[in-house]
Design an enzyme around this catalytic site. Structure first.
Site, mmCIF file in Angstrom:
data_model
loop_
_atom_site.group_PDB
_atom_site.id
_atom_site.type_symbol
_atom_site.label_atom_id
_atom_site.label_comp_id
_atom_site.label_asym_id
_atom_site.label_seq_id
_atom_site.Cartn_x
_atom_site.Cartn_y
_atom_site.Cartn_z
ATOM 1 N N ARG A 229 31.880 60.452 49.548
ATOM 2 C CA ARG A 229 31.852 61.849 49.112
ATOM 3 C C ARG A 229 31.067 62.700 50.093
ATOM 4 O O ARG A 229 29.945 62.363 50.455
ATOM 5 C CB ARG A 229 31.235 61.958 47.715
ATOM 6 C CG ARG A 229 31.611 63.234 46.988
ATOM 7 C CD ARG A 229 31.127 63.228 45.563
ATOM 8 N NE ARG A 229 31.629 62.123 44.755
ATOM 9 C CZ ARG A 229 31.513 62.051 43.443
ATOM 10 N NH1 ARG A 229 30.906 63.018 42.774
ATOM 11 N NH2 ARG A 229 31.974 61.025 42.775
ATOM 12 N N SER B 204 35.099 64.659 42.027
ATOM 13 C CA SER B 204 34.656 64.679 40.639
ATOM 14 C C SER B 204 34.079 66.033 40.257
ATOM 15 O O SER B 204 34.769 67.054 40.304
ATOM 16 C CB SER B 204 33.649 63.548 40.416
ATOM 17 O OG SER B 204 33.297 63.434 39.063
ATOM 18 N N HIS B 205 32.776 66.082 39.925
ATOM 19 C CA HIS B 205 32.135 67.284 39.407
ATOM 20 C C HIS B 205 31.477 68.126 40.490
ATOM 21 O O HIS B 205 30.935 69.191 40.186
ATOM 22 C CB HIS B 205 31.051 66.883 38.407
ATOM 23 C CG HIS B 205 29.965 66.061 39.033
ATOM 24 N ND1 HIS B 205 30.135 64.728 39.320
ATOM 25 C CD2 HIS B 205 28.710 66.387 39.449
ATOM 26 C CE1 HIS B 205 29.020 64.265 39.880
ATOM 27 N NE2 HIS B 205 28.149 65.244 39.972
ATOM 28 N N LYS C 255 37.638 57.691 45.912
ATOM 29 C CA LYS C 255 37.284 56.630 44.976
ATOM 30 C C LYS C 255 38.273 55.486 45.167
ATOM 31 O O LYS C 255 39.488 55.701 45.154
ATOM 32 C CB LYS C 255 37.346 57.135 43.528
ATOM 33 C CG LYS C 255 36.251 58.123 43.166
ATOM 34 C CD LYS C 255 36.278 58.460 41.685
ATOM 35 C CE LYS C 255 35.109 59.360 41.310
ATOM 36 N NZ LYS C 255 35.079 59.685 39.863
ATOM 37 N N ASP D 121 35.195 66.993 33.409
ATOM 38 C CA ASP D 121 34.813 67.230 34.801
ATOM 39 C C ASP D 121 36.046 67.307 35.692
ATOM 40 O O ASP D 121 37.188 67.305 35.213
ATOM 41 C CB ASP D 121 33.815 66.170 35.276
ATOM 42 C CG ASP D 121 34.462 64.823 35.538
ATOM 43 O OD1 ASP D 121 35.542 64.545 34.968
ATOM 44 O OD2 ASP D 121 33.893 64.037 36.322
ATOM 45 N N ASP E 232 37.699 65.352 37.725
ATOM 46 C CA ASP E 232 38.754 64.337 37.787
ATOM 47 C C ASP E 232 38.936 63.606 36.462
ATOM 48 O O ASP E 232 39.546 62.541 36.413
ATOM 49 C CB ASP E 232 38.493 63.339 38.919
ATOM 50 C CG ASP E 232 37.242 62.504 38.713
ATOM 51 O OD1 ASP E 232 36.302 62.996 38.071
ATOM 52 O OD2 ASP E 232 37.197 61.362 39.217
ATOM 53 N N ASP F 245 36.943 62.008 34.288
ATOM 54 C CA ASP F 245 36.296 60.773 33.866
ATOM 55 C C ASP F 245 34.952 61.013 33.177
ATOM 56 O O ASP F 245 34.259 60.054 32.824
ATOM 57 C CB ASP F 245 36.140 59.785 35.032
ATOM 58 C CG ASP F 245 35.270 60.308 36.168
ATOM 59 O OD1 ASP F 245 34.685 61.400 36.039
ATOM 60 O OD2 ASP F 245 35.178 59.611 37.202
ATOM 61 N N ARG F 246 34.573 62.286 32.965
ATOM 62 C CA ARG F 246 33.318 62.586 32.266
ATOM 63 C C ARG F 246 33.576 63.634 31.184
ATOM 64 O O ARG F 246 34.359 64.556 31.374
ATOM 65 C CB ARG F 246 32.257 63.098 33.246
ATOM 66 C CG ARG F 246 31.883 62.053 34.284
ATOM 67 C CD ARG F 246 30.541 62.351 34.919
ATOM 68 N NE ARG F 246 30.537 63.653 35.566
ATOM 69 C CZ ARG F 246 29.462 64.431 35.641
ATOM 70 N NH1 ARG F 246 28.336 64.078 35.092
ATOM 71 N NH2 ARG F 246 29.532 65.574 36.278
ATOM 72 N N HIS G 284 30.109 59.652 31.543
ATOM 73 C CA HIS G 284 31.058 58.544 31.703
ATOM 74 C C HIS G 284 30.993 57.645 30.476
ATOM 75 O O HIS G 284 29.900 57.255 30.055
ATOM 76 C CB HIS G 284 30.710 57.706 32.936
ATOM 77 C CG HIS G 284 30.896 58.411 34.239
ATOM 78 N ND1 HIS G 284 32.104 58.468 34.889
ATOM 79 C CD2 HIS G 284 30.021 59.073 35.023
ATOM 80 C CE1 HIS G 284 31.965 59.148 36.022
ATOM 81 N NE2 HIS G 284 30.711 59.520 36.122
#
Length: 496
Positions: free
Chosen positions: A21, A120-121, A130, A268, A270, A272-273, A355
């Protein structure tokens, strides 16, 4: 051996603990003259290196590659696929996808590996990669360092020579058609979830990828859905797609109260949260959402093991014990928690950041973090409760807990600073040191500091029985952190 002409060198700091990232767009990147870490060129060579590693280590021959809706994700996805194919990997393009949907598709199709191009966020100037292997097991930690070593070797050779070939004998991979398993994923979840009464919910996707999928799924399980920022816009004009931060949930809270919703759900970048606000607009730290899941699980399976990260409230840990569960603390990070879950065969895990993981035991799920499945499971639990969402927490001890603070600190400084802080506090207090340091001042008072694995920050959280004690322990950390001019202390100054 494939060589790509590099316009800039690979920054080793972007190979973080559980994904890759870094900065992909220098506009608004925060540092004058800062160069992009993830360009088409660097991403192509990382794609080649990552797939070469997966072929050599795991015998992987095929891979799914998806992306989020960031402004640069499509071009970086194409670059990664280009490098992957030149390594000999057969590639199937998933197009726009959430990370959990990519994980699910890897599990359902039995392909050897998967990648999502996403940060992600993180803010819009970031992007990332990922990587998972078979059954969606995370490629992280030392494995990412091995990929970095291979990418760096390729980079050095590219400084001397420009080429676009492959070593003789390496088969160039194929590219499959755009692959989407969202309909199958939706039907799978619908079979697992039963909403016992009508629920009206608001959903805030932050203009990120979850906006394409979440409303459809949540309506599919029987909810009335009010959409907020579910139109896709990679500029993220309303707020960052990060439901951990209370400021990003304010519009959702206002919508819930205005529309008379039972609760509001934020996702978020993508998918996943998860974050939740109740009927009053109150935002919950996700460790309390884990507690709701744990209550439901332990009512059916007493003695179950539940994994959580080092920032989790002591109230949550104590309640899991009281309910007969076996609480296990882990390092923060979705890949670390996922690995521990599989090692000890735990059915449930969660992080303070949002998560949530569901295992083979009890849930008959796949063990990866899935905010969509978490949302549906929480809605199912709530629908069986005869009261408001907030009333589910009415009997818990009252305690003062801070949100997670982010203190800016350069990536090349933060690890040494946390090592020194750990040495300092362990000489004075009883501490947990599996991830940074969690300092126990007494039974119900603690403070924690650790290195963020996704950004140039230290992360801190504090908890105490009352505001006075909370302020005391925050000050202890603040006074020590003043020894490090590299660390931004505005998290403390803004509240004092």
């Amino acid at each position: 051996l494939f060589i790509s002409h590099m316009k800039n060198h690979i920054n080793p700091n972007i190979f973080r603990a559980y994904d890759i990232r870094g900065i992909a767009m220098t506009e608004n990147a925060g540092q004058k003259g800062q160069k992009a870490d993830l360009t088409k060129e660097t991403t192509e060579i990382i794609g080649f290196a990552a797939c070469s590693y997966m072929r050599e280590k795991y015998g992987a021959r095929n891979m799914l590659v998806g992306r989020d809706n960031r402004l640069h994700s499509e071009k970086l996805q194409k670059a990664f696929i280009k490098g992957a194919r030149r390594s000999g990997m057969d590639v199937m393009d998933m197009g726009l996808t959430t990370s959990p949907l990519m994980y699910y598709t890897v599990c359902r199709t039995g392909v050897d590996s998967g990648v999502n191009i996403t940060a992600s966020h993180n803010p819009k100037e970031y992007n990332g990669i990922k990587i998972v292997g078979k059954n969606a097991h995370s490629v992280c930690g030392e494995e990412l360092q091995e990929i970095l070593k291979l990418a760096s070797k390729l980079q050095k050779k590219s400084d001397k020579k420009t080429s676009s070939g492959v070593k003789s004998g390496v088969k160039i991979g194929t590219l499959g058609a755009n692959t989407s398993f969202f309909n199958e994923y939706t039907e799978d979840i619908k079979k697992r979830i039963k909403i016992s009464r009508p629920l009206k919910i608001a959903v805030d996707a932050g203009n990120a990828t979850a906006g394409k999928f979440a409303p459809t799924l949540l309506r599919g399980v029987g909810c009335e859905v009010i959409e907020l920022y579910c139109n896709l816009d990679g500029n993220y004009p309303n707020h960052e797609a990060n439901p951990e931060e209370e400021k990003n949930m304010r519009d959702l809270a206002a919508t819930v109260k205005k529309q008379g919703c039972d609760l509001g759900i934020g996702f978020d970048g993508d998918g996943d949260r998860i974050g939740i606000v109740d009927e009053r607009g109150h935002h919950y730290s996700a460790d309390y959402l884990l507690l709701l899941l744990a209550r439901d699980l332990l009512a059916e399976c007493p003695g179950s093991t539940i994994v959580f990260d080092v920032k989790t409230s002591q109230v949550v840990i104590d309640e899991i014990k009281r309910l007969g569960g076996n609480p296990v603390m882990s390092k923060t990070g979705h890949s670390f928690i996922e690995r521990i879950m599989h090692e000890i065969n735990a059915p449930l895990a969660g992080e303070t950041s949002g998560h949530m993981f569901f295992g083979k035991e009890y849930y008959d799920y796949y063990g990866f973090d899935d905010a969509f499945f978490a949302a549906c499971k929480l809605l199912e639990i709530f629908s069986k409760f005869n009261g408001t969402f907030s009333e589910q927490f009415a009997n818990l001890p009252k305690i003062e807990t801070t949100p997670e603070y982010k203190a800016k600190c350069p990536d090349d400084k933060k690890f040494e600073i946390v090592r020194e802080l750990t040495d300092y506090f362990t000489r004075k207090h009883r501490c947990i040191t599996i991830d940074g340091v969690r300092v126990n001042f007494d039974t119900n008072s603690w403070g924690a500091v650790r290195c963020s694995n996704t950004s140039p920050n230290l992360t801190l959280r504090f908890e105490a029985p009352n505001k006075q004690k909370l302020q005391e322990i925050k000050k202890v950390f603040f006074e020590k952190l003043k020894d490090y001019p590299e660390v931004d202390l505005s998290w403390y100054k803004h509240e004092n």
